[in-house]
Structure formats: C-alpha cells, structure tokens
Design an enzyme around this catalytic site. Structure first.
Site, PDB file in Angstrom:
ATOM      1  N   GLY B  71       0.485  -1.358   0.151  1.00  0.00           N
ATOM      2  CA  GLY B  71       0.227  -0.106   0.000  1.00  0.00           C
ATOM      3  C   GLY B  71       0.952   0.783  -0.146  1.00  0.00           C
ATOM      4  CB  THR B  72       4.132   2.095   1.741  1.00  0.00           C
ATOM      5  OG1 THR B  72       3.238   2.282   3.024  1.00  0.00           O
ATOM      6  CG2 THR B  72       5.050   3.409   2.122  1.00  0.00           C
ATOM      7  CD  GLN B 181      -6.389  -0.092   9.164  1.00  0.00           C
ATOM      8  OE1 GLN B 181      -8.144  -0.508   9.193  1.00  0.00           O
ATOM      9  NE2 GLN B 181      -5.599  -0.331   8.626  1.00  0.00           N
ATOM     10  CB  SER B 201      -2.496  -3.491   1.191  1.00  0.00           C
ATOM     11  OG  SER B 201      -2.454  -3.087   2.505  1.00  0.00           O
ATOM     12  CB  ALA B 202      -2.573  -8.457  -0.579  1.00  0.00           C
ATOM     13  CG  HIS B 203      -0.975  -6.339   5.016  1.00  0.00           C
ATOM     14  ND1 HIS B 203      -0.514  -6.349   5.704  1.00  0.00           N
ATOM     15  CD2 HIS B 203      -0.693  -5.530   4.206  1.00  0.00           C
ATOM     16  CE1 HIS B 203       0.132  -5.422   5.638  1.00  0.00           C
ATOM     17  NE2 HIS B 203      -0.174  -4.696   4.993  1.00  0.00           N
ATOM     18  CB  CYS B 328       6.343   4.221  26.536  1.00  0.00           C
ATOM     19  SG  CYS B 328       6.366   4.890  28.335  1.00  0.00           S
TER      20      CYS B 328
END
Lengths: 206, 391
Positions: B71-72, B181, B201-203, B328
């Site tokens: 996707g990136t 998303q 994206s697929a994942h 953190c």
C-alpha cells in the site's frame, strides 16, 4: 527489542508498590505529559539513618514499573548515604539490562530516590536546599538520555553549549537533522529545567 | 496458549483459501506473463482475471488497477507520480494533519522541493475541517490527499462531500485516497465517490503481505517513479509476485462474497467490545466518533491514570494482541499526532489502546479479553500515583 526476563518479572509482580502512612520523606519526579512519573515514600530510622521501609508508585511503561521495583529493593536496608550512591547503571544492571530507549526510566527512578533522600536530609537539617546555579543545568542535562544508545547527552558530547542568563537557559545541541528523537530530547530537557523557578525560559537550538 | 488477535489494523491473518490459491504460483505456475509462449499467455490471462476481480470490487475497470509491492508503494507511485508529472499545472496540495504517515511524509518531501502544502485541521472526533478545505482551494491547487478511514481512531472521511468541494474549484483537482483501512470494510465505488487515485493492500483483508494495489482513473497521468523492467506492471516495475497477486484476488473474492454479513459482524463485535469495556471499566474515553461515522472494525479507547505500553504488555502476556498510541511504545517516543491534533492531552494519548477486529474474532474472545483487561487496568491503577481510590 526485548525486555529481560528480570524486567518482566518485576513488571508483572513489582515489589514495594504503594504508599506509606506518615512517611519521613517523599518525592515525585517525571510528568504524565512525558509518559512517566514515579513517586517514592520512605521511613528512615533516625538513629541509624537506615531506610527501613520504602514504597513506590509509577505511572509509566513496563520498564518504569520494573525500575521502581528494583530501586526500592536496592535501597531498602541501606543507610541514606549508601542509597544515594546507587546509580542508574547499577539499577539497569540489576535488571539484567534495559533497552537503550528505556534507560531514561532507570535515570528517573534513581533521581526520584535521590530527591526523596534529599527531602529527608533537608527536613532533618542534614543538608540545605540546593541553590540553583549554572552547574545545576549541566547536572540536569546529564539526566537526559539519548534513547538511541542509552547514554546521557552530556557524556555523548551532544551539548555544544549550556548557559544561563537573566532567567533564560540556553542550550545548544548537536543532533542530526533527521534524528527521530530530536523532539523527544528537547521535551525532556524542558521537563528537567522548567521545574526550577529560577528558569523563566528554556531556549534550545539544534 | 490460545492467541487472541485484535491488531488487524496492522495486518491480518491470511485466510486458508488465500494460501491455497497462492500455492500453485509458488510451485509450477512460476512463469511471468509473456506473449506467444504457452505458460506466459496463461499467466497473462490469469493476471487480467485477478485485475478484474479487484477492479469489480471498487467499480473500476481492470486496466485502472496496478499491482504494487505494498500500500505504501501505491501511495508513493500515486503521489510522486502525479506531482512530478503535473507540477506545471500548479504546486499547491492539500491534506490533513491526521493523515496516514505515507501521505504526510510524501507531502513533506514535496514541501522541501518547493510545493506549498495546506494542512487541514481535525475536529475532536477525527473528521477533517471541510470549511477550511473550501477556504484553502487555490487556482494552483492540483492535488488533495486523504485517508478514507483514519488508521488510529477509525473516523470515516466524507469522501463524496469532499469531492463536491473540490469540484467547486474552476479546474480539476485530483483526489488521492489511502483506503488501507477502508477497503473491505466500507462499500467503495470510485466513480460514485469521484476518486481519482486510491491505494489499498491485501494483508489488511486476510490476503498475503507484500502486495497492494493502486487504482488510477483513466486520464489521470502519472510519471514514472520506479524505473526498470516492466514485468507485470508499468508503475511497479520489476518482479511483482504472481502468488501474492493470486492470494490478493482470492481475499477480495471472499471479502466481497459476503460483504454485508462481514461488515455487520464487525460492527456488532466492535459495539459489543466497546459497550463491554464501558460497562466494566470506569474512567475510559472513546477516541473517535461513535456510530455510523466510525469504521466497523475499530475501537480506540483511553484508560485514565495509566500508560498504554504497560497495558499492551500485560495483555500480550495473557495472549492478547492489541496496539497502543503511547509514546513509550512509539518509534520516536512521541505522543500520538492524531490524538493530540484531536485535542486529547498527553495522558489520554499515552493511555490509548486500539482494538481492531477481523472476521475471525468472536464474542467469546471479547469476553475473555475484557475480563483480562479489567484486571490489568485495576492492577496498573493501583500502582499509579495519579489514581486516587476515592475518585
């Protein structure tokens, strides 16, 4: 990056959590804004100056809780003179090491312990309230840890200049432009210096 | 120990049928698409089929779909490709302060090379400021970027309204949407919504990691970003995995085969989780909108007086995977930029936990998770100097 089993043990089942009724000394360091805060309270035997009971509370991550647990374990039963000598490196070693990015938790825990001891000393006329001066700034900068390597920024020679004039603390740092910790370090420096009423403004250049 | 996985925003478990669909391409069917030779023609034919499956799921044409390695990469090819090719028409772009890092970092990259960027603000629910968008349009505005479903708080941006505003300009403004998303969670018709470029994206939908897609509306011209040999796609040059693409197509097939049921399942589960947390644990605060403005799989909630990495770690030890926006646990030890932009304070940001659900989660898993969560929150509050019992 992983925590040691000892960190996890102290995180899951920390020792000395809680508060002491009518403590002889106490201190709170850190701030929720920075994501960690530790409070320490203790009972000190006035004859022997041995820390007979010590408890802590922590707002923070796993290593913050684990360092609170280990530092109170280490201080318990020691005289205040001995306990003052506990260093953040010793505390981290006792936990079988901390990830560099978490070393500041150890620094915070040790700092809180020392402040609590100082509180006791001042209350019992064993020491005076520390006067603020230029050296105070450097001492505070030594508590700011560069998360990449887990060493303080003074030792790492990242502080090119630290000065104080007419209420303004001027800090010039050498940090690479795209360093992901730039903002975090500046924020930590402010947190450490803004607690002094003498400092009206903190100017940081990088 | 049984694992309870609620971090589906990051990545999802590949479906068994996806893995099944990939296997032939990892074994015998390894040949790349090519002309004239038998194996190559078969691969080319199948590749077209996969493209069509994915195109159909968003109302696009097969030739408008490009496969990328993630996707990136799709975001980079879209943004860098469009801006480098179209700078002669204008150098002003608009996005918001709460966008996905891919969009923000690409915008920052172009800002350094002379583009002007307008960063829209957000309200306290994670919706971008549409009035500010109206006021920001300029004669040299060429591109608008947005994140369809916010990756942190699940707010759904009103894409159709945004398109109307963009269309009020006297020239074409290209809209690129990161749908990482949103895809598989909301119905998306690129024509109805007026989307010009879109990444996904697929994942995120039980497909394999390492493959994404870019929708490029016909007529929108992109310059080359990745130069090299054209194996499967002219934008993502080099070898893209056929096995991954086959797995992607299978994931799309089953996601959209029972789309409504799946979305209802996710909505029901996330409502159940949120209600259960709010009824069981005091001093919580939902981050992002309640109801229809929120993606069906996202619950982001802050727990007062305690810190998120500690919650996350204790849940992890109990076999439960979730995410936190605590500084953190973040890379640069920074407070979460989305929650801070929405007006949350540092403590609320550090104590925020993100549960993202999938079709494989069940109510029983949620019951166990909230039970553990309640114990953990109580224990960490006991240790916290900020918590006063009498409150």
């Amino acid at each position: 990056m992983q925590y040691s089993q000892k960190v996890l043990d102290h995180f899951m089942k920390p020792h000395n959590v809680g508060k002491i009724e009518n403590p002889d000394a106490e201190a709170t360091e850190g701030s929720p804004a920075c994501g960690d805060q530790v409070s320490i309270q203790m009972k000190v035997n006035p004859e022997t100056q041995v820390i007979e009971d010590i408890k802590f509370q922590s707002y923070g991550c796993a290593s913050n809780i684990a360092t609170g647990s280990i530092i109170t374990d280490m201080a318990k039963g020691k005289t205040i003179i001995e306990a003052k000598e506990i260093s953040w490196k010793q505390a981290a070693e006792e936990l079988d090491g901390l990830p560099p990015v978490k070393i500041h938790c150890s620094v915070l825990a040790v700092d809180t312990l020392r402040k609590a001891i100082k509180d006791y000393e001042v209350k019992h006329n064993l020491a005076e309230v520390e006067k603020f001066n230029k050296d105070t700034i450097v001492e505070e900068l030594k508590k700011v840890i560069y998360p990449q390597v887990g060493e303080d920024i003074v030792t790492l020679k990242m502080v090119k200049y630290a000065g104080f004039e007419e209420g303004v603390a001027v800090i010039d740092l050498e940090i690479p432009k795209f360093d992901k910790y730039r903002e975090n370090i500046a924020e930590e420096i402010r947190e450490h210096l803004e607690q002094y009423k003498e400092i009206k403004e903190v100017k940081i250049t990088m | 120990m049984k694992k309870y996985y609620f971090d589906n925003c990051k990545t999802t478990q590949p479906a068994p049928e996806v893995i099944e669909a990939m296997l032939p391409y990892l074994k015998d069917k390894f040949i790349f698409p090519a002309n004239f030779v038998l194996g190559g023609s078969e691969a080319a034919y199948e590749l077209e089929g996969f493209k069509k499956i994915i195109a159909d799921s968003i109302g696009a044409k097969a030739e408008e779909i490009h496969f990328t390695a993630s996707g990136t990469l799709a975001n980079n090819i879209a943004i860098k490709g469009f801006l480098s090719e179209n700078a002669k028409h204008g150098t002003h772009i608009i996005l918001s302060v709460i966008d996905y890092p891919d969009l923000l970092t690409n915008a920052a990259f172009f800002e350094k090379s002379g583009f002007e960027i307008t960063y829209l603000q957000t309200d306290d629910q994670g919706f971008i400021d549409l009035e500010q968008l109206k006021d920001s349009l300029r004669s040299d505005t060429i591109m608008f970027l947005t994140t369809f479903v916010n990756h942190t708080v699940g707010s759904i941006q009103p894409i159709k309204k945004i398109r109307e505003i963009l269309d009020s300009a006297d020239h074409k403004i290209v809209m690129h949407v990161d749908a990482g998303q949103a895809y598989g969670k909301l119905p998306i018709d690129v024509n109805e919504l007026g989307i010009d470029l879109m990444s996904f994206s697929a994942h995120k939908i039980h497909g394999p990691q390492g493959v994404g897609a870019l929708f490029q509306r016909k007529g929108v011209v992109l310059g080359s970003v990745i130069h090299g040999i054209n194996r499967l796609d002219n934008h993502q040059t080099g070898a893209v995995s056929m096995a991954n693409i086959a797995g992607f197509a299978k994931a799309v097939e089953f996601t959209f085969a029972d789309f409504e049921n799946n979305v209802n399942h996710l909505r029901e589960l996330s409502n159940y989780l949120l209600q259960k947390i709010e009824n069981t644990i005091p001093y919580t605060l939902l981050n992002g909108p309640r109801g229809a403005g929120r993606a069906p799989h996202n619950v982001n909630i802050s727990f007062d007086f305690i810190e998120g990495e500690a919650i996350m770690l204790m849940l992890d030890i109990a076999g439960i995977s979730v995410a936190t926006s605590s500084a953190c646990a973040s890379e640069g030890l920074k407070a979460n930029y989305i929650l801070m932009a929405m007006g949350r304070n540092h403590e609320q940001s550090h104590s925020s936990m993100k549960f993202t659900l999938s079709r494989y989660n069940t109510k029983e898993e949620i019951d166990y998770t909230v039970e553990k969560l309640a114990e953990i929150v109580q224990e960490l509050r006991r240790r916290s100097p900020l918590y006063k019992e009498e409150k």
